[in-house]
Each structure stands twice: as structure tokens, then as C-alpha cells.
Design an enzyme around this catalytic site. Structure first.
Site, short mmCIF file in Angstrom:
data_model
loop_
_atom_site.label_atom_id
_atom_site.label_comp_id
_atom_site.label_asym_id
_atom_site.label_seq_id
_atom_site.Cartn_x
_atom_site.Cartn_y
_atom_site.Cartn_z
N HIS A 53 -100.60 68.26 29.97
CA HIS A 53 -100.32 67.38 28.74
C HIS A 53 -101.00 65.96 28.50
O HIS A 53 -101.03 65.19 29.39
CB HIS A 53 -98.64 67.07 28.85
CG HIS A 53 -97.87 68.34 29.38
ND1 HIS A 53 -97.42 69.11 28.51
CD2 HIS A 53 -97.28 68.75 30.83
CE1 HIS A 53 -96.90 70.20 29.21
NE2 HIS A 53 -96.71 69.84 30.60
N SER A 76 -104.97 69.57 26.09
CA SER A 76 -103.38 69.76 26.68
C SER A 76 -102.97 70.88 26.94
O SER A 76 -103.64 71.98 26.73
CB SER A 76 -102.71 69.17 25.52
OG SER A 76 -101.31 68.64 25.97
N SER A 81 -97.04 68.68 23.05
CA SER A 81 -96.92 67.70 24.21
C SER A 81 -98.01 66.29 24.03
O SER A 81 -97.64 65.36 24.83
CB SER A 81 -97.14 68.03 25.65
OG SER A 81 -98.24 68.58 26.00
N ASP A 128 -102.13 72.64 34.67
CA ASP A 128 -100.73 72.52 34.68
C ASP A 128 -100.02 73.64 33.86
O ASP A 128 -100.17 73.75 32.93
CB ASP A 128 -100.23 71.24 34.03
CG ASP A 128 -99.04 70.96 33.88
OD1 ASP A 128 -98.04 71.68 34.11
OD2 ASP A 128 -98.42 69.95 33.48
N GLU A 189 -100.41 71.78 38.82
CA GLU A 189 -99.41 70.76 38.85
C GLU A 189 -97.91 71.33 38.85
O GLU A 189 -96.98 70.47 39.37
CB GLU A 189 -99.52 70.07 37.35
CG GLU A 189 -98.40 69.14 37.10
CD GLU A 189 -98.68 67.68 37.51
OE1 GLU A 189 -99.67 67.45 38.44
OE2 GLU A 189 -97.89 66.58 37.27
N ASN A 214 -97.57 70.88 43.08
CA ASN A 214 -96.08 70.61 42.91
C ASN A 214 -95.43 70.84 43.83
O ASN A 214 -94.39 70.17 44.03
CB ASN A 214 -95.86 72.15 41.85
CG ASN A 214 -94.43 72.24 41.64
OD1 ASN A 214 -93.97 71.34 40.75
ND2 ASN A 214 -93.39 72.93 42.25
N LYS A 219 -94.10 65.27 44.62
CA LYS A 219 -94.04 65.68 43.41
C LYS A 219 -92.91 66.41 42.89
O LYS A 219 -92.11 65.70 42.10
CB LYS A 219 -95.40 66.73 43.25
CG LYS A 219 -95.84 66.77 41.72
CD LYS A 219 -94.82 67.76 40.71
CE LYS A 219 -95.25 68.04 39.53
NZ LYS A 219 -94.21 68.79 38.89
N ASP A 223 -90.77 64.13 40.35
CA ASP A 223 -90.99 64.31 39.08
C ASP A 223 -90.08 65.34 38.51
O ASP A 223 -89.41 65.04 37.56
CB ASP A 223 -92.49 64.77 38.95
CG ASP A 223 -92.95 65.52 37.57
OD1 ASP A 223 -92.43 66.19 37.07
OD2 ASP A 223 -94.22 65.35 37.33
N ASN A 224 -89.91 66.54 39.18
CA ASN A 224 -89.29 67.65 38.54
C ASN A 224 -87.75 66.94 38.50
O ASN A 224 -87.20 67.56 37.68
CB ASN A 224 -89.27 68.84 39.41
CG ASN A 224 -90.70 69.40 39.54
OD1 ASN A 224 -91.74 68.44 39.38
ND2 ASN A 224 -90.85 70.67 39.94
N CYS A 228 -87.01 64.55 34.97
CA CYS A 228 -86.34 65.09 34.05
C CYS A 228 -84.87 64.38 34.07
O CYS A 228 -84.34 64.48 32.88
CB CYS A 228 -85.90 66.57 34.50
SG CYS A 228 -87.64 67.60 34.47
N HIS A 334 -91.46 75.38 31.73
CA HIS A 334 -92.75 75.26 31.56
C HIS A 334 -93.09 75.91 30.21
O HIS A 334 -93.71 75.60 29.28
CB HIS A 334 -93.76 75.76 32.41
CG HIS A 334 -95.23 75.33 32.14
ND1 HIS A 334 -95.58 73.99 32.18
CD2 HIS A 334 -96.26 76.06 31.66
CE1 HIS A 334 -96.80 74.00 31.99
NE2 HIS A 334 -97.32 75.20 31.39
N HIS A 384 -91.79 62.42 31.11
CA HIS A 384 -91.37 61.53 32.21
C HIS A 384 -92.13 60.15 32.07
O HIS A 384 -93.34 59.89 31.67
CB HIS A 384 -91.82 62.05 33.58
CG HIS A 384 -91.43 63.33 33.80
ND1 HIS A 384 -90.24 63.95 33.38
CD2 HIS A 384 -91.47 64.11 34.93
CE1 HIS A 384 -89.88 65.27 33.66
NE2 HIS A 384 -90.84 65.41 34.72
N SER A 392 -96.86 61.99 40.94
CA SER A 392 -97.63 63.25 40.94
C SER A 392 -98.97 63.19 40.87
O SER A 392 -99.69 64.03 41.50
CB SER A 392 -97.01 63.92 39.50
OG SER A 392 -95.69 63.89 39.64
N GLN A 396 -102.25 64.55 42.68
CA GLN A 396 -103.54 65.65 41.97
C GLN A 396 -104.89 65.07 42.37
O GLN A 396 -105.96 65.50 42.69
CB GLN A 396 -103.56 65.34 40.36
CG GLN A 396 -102.50 66.32 39.94
CD GLN A 396 -102.90 67.56 39.63
OE1 GLN A 396 -103.96 67.90 40.36
NE2 GLN A 396 -102.20 68.70 39.22
#
Ligand code: NAI
Length: 463
Positions: A53, A76, A81, A128, A189, A214, A219, A223-224, A228, A334, A384, A392, A396
């Protein structure tokens, strides 16, 4: 090469740069890596193709990779996104980027193809959802007559990717096979992309090592979940301005994304119900205070429906036919196949604004569909916040360094970064939010069987 980019409007670069400057202050992990590795340039010689993204946060990631010595080209991983000002800032800074918010599926694959076009091709992938990896591996299999899958596309997505593969094969015979041979590794990701990688290993089809970013704790458990928690309601509000408090919302799936999504809606005052197939996650949802239900039992009374499963056909046409007038339907997983959007195509669609459609069902009831079923926190809002993306993306960058510097030591398998690096990523984010960490004394450390400086948990610990 002049204008080696495709962005919506390059004059948005100044605005993008201002937001990038702000984001940097919220991304301490990435900035710390710039400081730690800036002199040694561990990514010198790396040519990284990125498919992720194209947001402001990703722009800080890209500039970090470049700062560490890499050549980078970017697309992307989702048609909705991109933040056009972020893409413009990256293009203006001299890194080729191919991304426009609202690009078509055909453009999606064409732009991904363009991001591979280093003069000598890339040697690393940062993915990703797995589209960049899929493009090369599927293309190479077609080129070598190892699959005839391409002859029977089963979705619009497949039609688009197969058309692009055919085009590239015609223009550059042997190209996919060459790329498959020269890629040294991929860092992935997200949950869905990681599923694809483990499938490839099972089928004996992964030709290079992969790092599963991930499943770094810093991560998926951040992040998840916390990502969210902030960005789901942000997306629904920007799309609909609906009053959340008092509404009944159904969250499908109670994994990391589902936990964050349910917390997001509950925090806004919605009455949240959860559906699950896994008894452990169902029990967690119940003990977190959410009623765990069957979709069929609440489909005609709930106001908001959000899929978070990474699975397909979770909200089906028969469910949507039962929903009440002006129910809001969206996905934060996703891919867009969690909701059977294709089955709505012959209904009457009224576009309200970008990424918001009202669809009339045969009963006369209307549905509000967000981002055509694509991940709504990035389609309807800006994804996010920077701080959580810093965790995250620090993973990476560490994964890319590992693949570039020590990739030869890995087998063609999927790996997770070691726990000391996971703890390092967390550590880099403490100061920014004023966290004071206690220190184990040697006796205490010996008593619980760890070193005073970590790692603090065994591999099997689940956080
Ligand atoms: P996860 O595997 O932790 O959770 C998914 C949950 O859905 C599991 O608990 C599973 O049992 C449940 N589930 C599967 N099929 C179901 C069904 N038919 N009905 C009800 N529940 C079902 O995966 P995670 O990490 O939560 O990711 C979910 C999706 O979100 C993935 O596609 C991932 O790539 C994506 N993702 C999206 C983000 C975003 O910003 N939009 C951020 C991170 C991940």
C-alpha cells in the site's frame, strides 16, 4: 530515466513531504535503523521491488530502504489504498513508483510489472499479500509449460493477471524464468500473503527464502490488532458518518484483525457480535465480552457487517438479501473475496462518493458497500497510524537486510525473524510513548531462566 513513475498528480509532492516529515516523528523504529545503519549501507547493491500500500507510512519505509543503500521501485498492492500525495513525494524524490488511488485491475498488474523494470531486474521482493511473488512464480510456470491454469481464469482478478503475464511473455520471452532465478528472497507483510508462501513450500514451488514478517510478535500482535482498532472505525466514519454508538455490528473472525476490529467498534459504542469457526477464538471473543453468534441468526437485525477472516465467501448473496435497509457492509481482510461482491454486479448500484456505493437489493432494501469489498481501512481512510506501522516496517527493513546480507545461508523455506530482533523492534518504540522498562537483576534472570537482557520468552510463548 525521465518521469519513471505513474502517479495521480506530481504537484501533490509538497503536501506529501509535509506529512512524511510528521510521520517520521511517529516512526522511531525506522528512524533508529537509519541512524544505526546509515554509515554502513547494508542494502548497497540490493534492488528491491516493493508491492505494498503506497501510503505516507510506506513512503517512510521506502526512504529508509534507500537511505540504507537500496535501489527501490514500488507499486501498491491494492487498487484503492494509495495516498496520491505520498506517491507524488516518493516520485519527486527520485524513486520510481507506480500507484494511483482508484487504479483499475489492469493497471494494478501493469504497474506491478513496471515496478520490476530495473535495468538488470530486481534481486529482492518486499511483498504485501503476495502479488509480486505470485506474478513472477506464476509467470515462470506458464513460461515453462508447468501449468495451464492461465487458460481458465475464474475471477476478474485472474483475468487481469493472466492478461499481464501474456503481455510480458510476448514482449520479453524468458523474462519470468530469469526473474525467478535472480530473486534472492522475499519478505512478506500480511497473514494472507504468508498463507500463500506456506502453500508454495508445501507444493515445492518456493524458489528462494522468505521471511514471514507478519508473524513477528511486533507485527501481527500490534499492526493487525491495535492498527485495526484505530483504522476500522476511521474508515467507516469517513465513508458514512454514521452514528456508531448503539448500532449492532457483526465482526466475522476473531483473529488478530478481528480482535482489533471488535475493540474498535466497541470503543465507539457499538454493540458488537462476533462469528468464528475456531473454538479457541470463539471462547476468547466470549470472554472478552462479545456475544458469539451465527451470521444467519443476526443478519436481518444488525446494522454493520465487517469481515476480518482472510477467508472467502464469508458474506454471501443469501446473507445480503436478508440484511435490513441501509445496512453497512465492509471488509478489512486482505482480499475482496470475503464478500460475494461479484454476485451484486447485476443489481442497481448508485455511487455515493469514491469507494462508497449504495446497492439496491431485489426486496427494495439498500446496502452501503465500502470499497467494493476491498480492505476498507485503506480504501475509505488512510490505513493504520504511523506509530504502529513503524513496528511493522522496522521488521520489514530487518528482514530485507537479513535476506540481502545472509540470504545464502537460508534454505528455500519460510522463516520468522529471531526473538531478539522482535524484542529490539519493541524496544525502539518505548521511548516515544514514555515507557519505562524494568531491569531484571542477575538472580531474578537466573530464577526464570533468561538472560537479563533478553530474549525474555521461549519460542513457544504466545503473548
Ligand atoms: P487470523 O488468522 O489471525 O484471523 C482470522 C480469523 O478468522 C481466524 O480466527 C479464523 O478462525 C477466522 N475465520 C476463518 N474463516 C471464518 C469464517 N468463515 N467465519 C468466521 N470466522 C472465520 O488472521 P489476521 O491476522 O486476523 O488477518 C485477517 C485478514 O486481514 C488477512 O487477510 C490479513 O492479511 C488481513 N490484514 C488486514 C489488515 C488491514 O489493515 N486491513 C492488517 C493486517 C492483516
Amino acid at each position: 530515466m525521465a518521469n519513471d513513475y505513474i502517479v495521480k498528480d506530481i504537484s501533490l509532492a509538497d503536501f506529501g513531504r509535509k506529512e512524511l516529515d510528521i510521520a517520521e516523528t511517529e516512526m522511531p523504529g525506522l528512524m533508529a535503523l537509519r541512524e544505526e545503519y546509515g554509515d554502513t549501507k547494508p542494502l548497497a547493491g540490493a534492488r528491491i521491488v516493493g508491492s505494498l500500500h503506497m501510503t505516507i507510512q510506506t513512503a517512510v519505509l521506502i526512504e529508509t530502504l534507500v537511505y540504507l543503500g537500496a535501489d527501490v521501485r514500488w507499486a501498491s498492492c491494492n487498487i484503492f489504498s494509495t495516498q496520491d500525495h505520498a506517491a507524488a513525494a516518493i516520485a519527486a524524490g527520485g524513486t520510481p513508483v507506480f500507484a494511483i488511488k482508484g487504479q483499475s485491475l489492469e493497471e494494478h498488474w501493469d504497474y506491478l510489472d513496471k515496478s520490476f523494470m530495473f535495468p538488470d531486474g530486481p534481486n529482492l521482493i518486499l511483498d504485501d499479500g503476495g502479488d509480486a511473488t505470485l506474478y513472477i512464480l506464476l509467470g515462470a510456470r506458464v513460461e515453462n509449460g508447468e501449468t495451464d491454469l492461465i487458460e481458465v481464469p475464474t475471477s476478474e482478478e485472474e483475468v487481469a493477471v493472466f492478461a499481464q503475464i501474456k503481455k510480458r511473455m510476448k514482449e520479453s520471452p524468458g523474462w519470468f524464468t530469469k526473474m525467478r532465478g535472480q530473486i534472492k528472497g522475499v519478505s512478506e507483510e500480511t497473514t494472507t500473503g504468508v498463507h500463500r508462501l506456506y502453500d508454495l513450500v508445501k507444493q515445492g514451488q518456493l524458489p528462494f527464502p522468505a521471511i514471514n514478517v507478519n508473524d513477528s510478535v511486533t507485527k501481527s500482535k500490534f499492526d493487525n490488532k491495535y492498527g485495526c482498532k484505530e483504522s476500522l472505525v476511521d474508515g467507516i466514519r469517513r465513508a458514512t458518518d454514521t452514528m456508531m454508538a448503539g448500532k449492532v455490528a457483526v465482526v466475522m473472525g476473531y483473529g488478530d484483525v478481528g480482535k482489533g476490529s471488535a475493540a474498535s467498534l466497541a470503543g465507539a459504542g457499538a454493540r458488537v457480535k462476533v462469528t468464528e469457526v475456531d473454538p479457541i477464538c470463539a471462547l476468547q471473543a466470549a470472554m472478552d465480552g462479545f456475544e458469539v453468534v451465527l451470521l444467519e441468526d443476526v443478519v436481518d437485525t444488525a446494522d454493520i457487517f465487517i469481515t476480518t477472516t482472510g477467508n472467502k465467501d464469508v458474506i454471501r448473496i443469501e446473507h445480503m438479501r436478508e440484511m435490513k435497509d441501509m445496512a453497512i457492509v465492509g471488509n478489512i481482510g486482505h482480499f475482496d473475496n470475503e464478500i460475494q461482491v461479484a454476485s451484486l454486479k447485476n443489481h442497481k448500484w448508485t455511487n455515493i462518493k469514491e469507494q462508497v456505493d449504495m446497492i439496491e437489493m431485489p426486496s427494495g432494501n439498500r446496502l452501503i458497500l465500502l470499497s467494493e469489498g476491498r480492505l476498507l481501512n485503506l480504501g475509505n481512510a488512510t490505513g493504520h497510524p504511523s506509530f504502529v506501522m513503524s513496528a511493522s516496517f522496522t521488521n520489514q527493513v530487518l528482514a530485507q537486510i537479513e535476506l540481502w546480507v545472509r540470504g545464502n545461508e537460508y534454505k528455500n523455506d519460510v522463516y520468522i525473524l529471531p526473538k531478539h530482533l522482535d524484542e529490539k523492534v519493541a524496544r525502539l518504540h518505548l521511548k516515544r510513548i514514555g515507557v519505562k522498562l524494568s531491569q531484571l537483576d542477575p538472580e531474578q534472570a537466573a530464577y526464570i531462566g533468561v538472560s537479563p537482557d533478553g530474549p525474555f520468552k521461549p519460542e513457544h510463548y504466545r503473548y
